[in-house]
Scaffold this motif. Structure first.
Motif, PDB file in Angstrom:
ATOM      1  N   ALA A 220       0.831  -1.204   0.000  1.00  0.00           N
ATOM      2  CA  ALA A 220       0.000   0.000   0.000  1.00  0.00           C
ATOM      3  C   ALA A 220       0.868   1.258   0.000  1.00  0.00           C
ATOM      4  CB  ALA A 220      -0.925   0.003   1.221  1.00  0.00           C
ATOM      5  N   LEU A 221       1.963   1.221   0.767  1.00  0.00           N
ATOM      6  CA  LEU A 221       2.875   2.365   0.793  1.00  0.00           C
ATOM      7  C   LEU A 221       3.540   2.552  -0.563  1.00  0.00           C
ATOM      8  CD1 LEU A 221       4.054   4.545   2.661  1.00  0.00           C
ATOM      9  CD2 LEU A 221       5.906   2.951   3.211  1.00  0.00           C
ATOM     10  N   LEU A 222       3.864   1.446  -1.216  1.00  0.00           N
ATOM     11  CA  LEU A 222       4.487   1.517  -2.534  1.00  0.00           C
ATOM     12  C   LEU A 222       3.532   2.110  -3.554  1.00  0.00           C
ATOM     13  CD1 LEU A 222       7.110   0.784  -4.043  1.00  0.00           C
ATOM     14  CD2 LEU A 222       6.056  -1.410  -4.611  1.00  0.00           C
ATOM     15  N   ARG A 223       2.244   1.789  -3.440  1.00  0.00           N
ATOM     16  CA  ARG A 223       1.248   2.339  -4.368  1.00  0.00           C
ATOM     17  C   ARG A 223       1.106   3.851  -4.193  1.00  0.00           C
ATOM     18  NH1 ARG A 223      -2.895  -0.249  -6.657  1.00  0.00           N
ATOM     19  NH2 ARG A 223      -4.453   1.107  -5.676  1.00  0.00           N
ATOM     20  N   ALA A 224       1.288   4.333  -2.956  1.00  0.00           N
ATOM     21  CA  ALA A 224       1.187   5.771  -2.691  1.00  0.00           C
ATOM     22  C   ALA A 224       2.512   6.488  -2.916  1.00  0.00           C
ATOM     23  CB  ALA A 224       0.719   6.008  -1.256  1.00  0.00           C
ATOM     24  N   PHE A 225       3.568   5.742  -3.136  1.00  0.00           N
ATOM     25  CA  PHE A 225       4.915   6.319  -3.193  1.00  0.00           C
ATOM     26  C   PHE A 225       5.086   7.386  -4.281  1.00  0.00           C
ATOM     27  CE2 PHE A 225       9.600   6.100  -3.737  1.00  0.00           C
ATOM     28  CZ  PHE A 225       9.941   6.380  -2.419  1.00  0.00           C
ATOM     29  N   PRO A 226       4.529   7.198  -5.500  1.00  0.00           N
ATOM     30  CA  PRO A 226       4.732   8.240  -6.529  1.00  0.00           C
ATOM     31  C   PRO A 226       4.259   9.620  -6.088  1.00  0.00           C
ATOM     32  CG  PRO A 226       3.905   6.235  -7.532  1.00  0.00           C
ATOM     33  CD  PRO A 226       3.836   6.024  -6.048  1.00  0.00           C
ATOM     34  N   LEU A 227       3.081   9.675  -5.454  1.00  0.00           N
ATOM     35  CA  LEU A 227       2.576  10.987  -5.025  1.00  0.00           C
ATOM     36  C   LEU A 227       3.389  11.531  -3.855  1.00  0.00           C
ATOM     37  CD1 LEU A 227       0.449  12.965  -5.878  1.00  0.00           C
ATOM     38  CD2 LEU A 227      -1.127  11.963  -4.223  1.00  0.00           C
ATOM     39  N   LEU A 228       3.871  10.640  -2.985  1.00  0.00           N
ATOM     40  CA  LEU A 228       4.736  11.082  -1.891  1.00  0.00           C
ATOM     41  C   LEU A 228       6.033  11.673  -2.437  1.00  0.00           C
ATOM     42  CD1 LEU A 228       4.241   8.107   0.623  1.00  0.00           C
ATOM     43  CD2 LEU A 228       3.203  10.382   0.710  1.00  0.00           C
ATOM     44  N   ILE A 229       6.520  11.097  -3.526  1.00  0.00           N
ATOM     45  CA  ILE A 229       7.732  11.636  -4.173  1.00  0.00           C
ATOM     46  C   ILE A 229       7.485  13.055  -4.673  1.00  0.00           C
ATOM     47  CG2 ILE A 229       9.204  11.421  -6.222  1.00  0.00           C
ATOM     48  CD1 ILE A 229      10.055   9.595  -4.018  1.00  0.00           C
ATOM     49  N   VAL A 230       6.309  13.277  -5.270  1.00  0.00           N
ATOM     50  CA  VAL A 230       5.973  14.619  -5.762  1.00  0.00           C
ATOM     51  C   VAL A 230       5.970  15.616  -4.602  1.00  0.00           C
ATOM     52  CG1 VAL A 230       4.173  16.025  -6.826  1.00  0.00           C
ATOM     53  CG2 VAL A 230       4.670  13.758  -7.714  1.00  0.00           C
ATOM     54  N   ILE A 231       5.390  15.202  -3.477  1.00  0.00           N
ATOM     55  CA  ILE A 231       5.348  16.078  -2.304  1.00  0.00           C
ATOM     56  C   ILE A 231       6.752  16.422  -1.835  1.00  0.00           C
ATOM     57  CG2 ILE A 231       4.639  16.227   0.115  1.00  0.00           C
ATOM     58  CD1 ILE A 231       2.282  14.380  -0.618  1.00  0.00           C
TER      59      ILE A 231
END
Length: 434
Positions: A220-231
């Motif tokens: 689940a964290l990996l799925r959210a990782f792209p947007l976290l990278i943008v942040i």
């Protein structure tokens, strides 16, 4: 009639127009324009309107608003926001009241993309409220958590509140963004503590969610990782001096669009929807800015801010007594006014008083934004409460207002901590320029 009385009358007329549902920007514009006409004549009013409107809308720093709004809208229509909630749910959902805490974490993460309180509450609310209902959460806790968590969109960068405050006071947008990070995290933790306390008192209000194995948590964290990278890239780039706030907004919006296209999450209809929503929100904010730019010179002509400042400073209350009066005024206005309207109307009046008292203007920006956040969940208006009501239509308004009370108290505790320990807000922006 004296200029001062014309100023007071103009403010009363502005509030009256707002009561009759005139858009906030138009009410400020009308009060400023016709008030200036009464004092200086039609030619001066026309000249002031043209020059101030052009000067306000041609400000390069305002470009940050549509770019960050676009970033949040693309992230929403592409489904990235639900991934943030799913990741938070996987890590804390199994705790007592965990779904409410996951909702708050999801709001905090999405706030770092959208910069909007309303967008944060709506986006996370649509995902989280059905889940909390499925697990038998009380309506008060579920809706209160979303309404309070949504307010983080006004504090955690990129915050439209900080952008408007910076434009009105000529402070640094980058420093204000950085000043909002630790207070935003503090409020997030206090909200989660409020959830923990509420479910400790009444375990049935927020039962535990399903246990999630570590492998699924990491997925689940990996799925959210792209947007976290943008942040991290956009906000971290501002801190490191790699980007200006406008450049960070452009990079963030560009990265979100590229990710959505690469993952085939952005259909043409959804893209048009995001663009339309961005244009509508931007137009509303620009109208508010134009209205404030016309109102402020009118107030300066009437000496209303200067007279009010002299009255407050001569009352013998001391700096912190005056600060408490200003906070009390914000809380009262927050019961009836929209947060952005309150910010643009009061900043020109209170800002000279605050700087004259020797308070840090960046620190006061954080204080003002937090108090305005409190107004977003304070009856009888409580904008975020109405937003949550639109998502949870079967929940009575009284239940939602009851649910936000513990979170309002948590915000008051956070506000007091930042007043007593200003470095909570100032340590990061000061580190930027050492």
């Amino acid at each position: 009639m004296s200029d001062f009385m014309i100023g007071v009358g103009g403010l009363l007329a502005m509030f009256g127009l707002m009561v009759f549902r005139m858009p906030v920007g138009m009410a400020m514009l009308a009060a400023g324009y016709f008030g200036t006409m009464l004092i200086s004549g039609g030619r001066s009013a026309n000249a002031m309107f043209v020059t101030e409107a052009f000067s306000a809308t041609s400000n390069y720093n305002l470009t940050v608003i549509p770019l960050f709004i676009l970033m949040g809208n693309i992230a929403s229509v592409a489904g990235f926001s639900s991934r943030l909630y799913e990741a938070a749910f996987a890590w804390v959902g199994w705790l007592r009241g965990g779904l409410a805490s996951a909702s708050i974490l999801g709001c905090a993460a999405f706030a770092a993309v959208s910069g909007s309180s309303v967008a944060t509450a709506v986006t996370i609310g649509k995902v989280a409220l059905p889940e909390m209902k499925r697990f038998g959460y009380s309506d008060a806790l579920a809706t209160g958590a979303i309404a309070a968590g949504g307010t983080l969109g006004f504090l955690i960068p990129p915050s439209t509140g900080f952008v408007l405050y910076a434009i009105l006071t000529e402070e640094s947008i980058g420093q204000l963004f950085m000043a909002g990070i630790l207070p935003g995290l503090l409020l997030t933790l206090l909200f989660m503590a409020a959830v923990g306390l509420m479910t400790f008192i009444d375990p049935k209000a927020g039962p535990r969610g399903e246990w999630v194995p570590m492998a699924k948590r990491m997925m689940a964290l990996l799925r959210a990782f792209p947007l976290l990278i943008v942040i991290v890239v956009s906000i971290g780039g501002i801190y490191l001096g790699v980007f200006t706030p406008v450049e960070a907004a452009g990079v963030g919006a560009g990265l979100v669009i590229l990710m959505a296209l690469a993952m085939r999450k952005l259909e043409w209809r959804a893209f048009k929807q995001a663009i339309t929503a961005t244009v509508g929100t931007t137009a509303m904010l620009y109208l508010i800015i134009i209205g404030a730019s016309v109102l402020n010179p009118f107030l300066a002509l009437t000496y209303v801010p200067a007279t009010l400042g002299e009255a407050m400073t001569s009352a013998g209350l001391g700096p912190y007594g005056v600060l408490m009066l200003i906070i009390l005024a914000y809380l009262v206005l927050g019961m009836f006014m929209d947060g952005l309207a309150m910010l643009v109307v009061t900043t020109p009046i209170f800002f000279p008083i605050i700087t004259g008292m020797g308070f840090d203007p960046i620190w006061f920006g954080v204080i003002a934004v937090i108090v305005i956040e409190m107004g977003m969940i304070t009856p009888p208006v409580g904008l975020n409460v109405f937003v949550v009501k639109s998502v949870a239509q079967d929940v009575p308004m009284a239940t939602i207002f009851r649910g936000v009370i513990p979170f309002w108290i948590a915000m008051a505790v956070g506000l007091l901590a930042i007043i007593v320990f200003p470095q909570i807000a100032l340590i990061i922006p000061q580190a930027m320029f050492q």
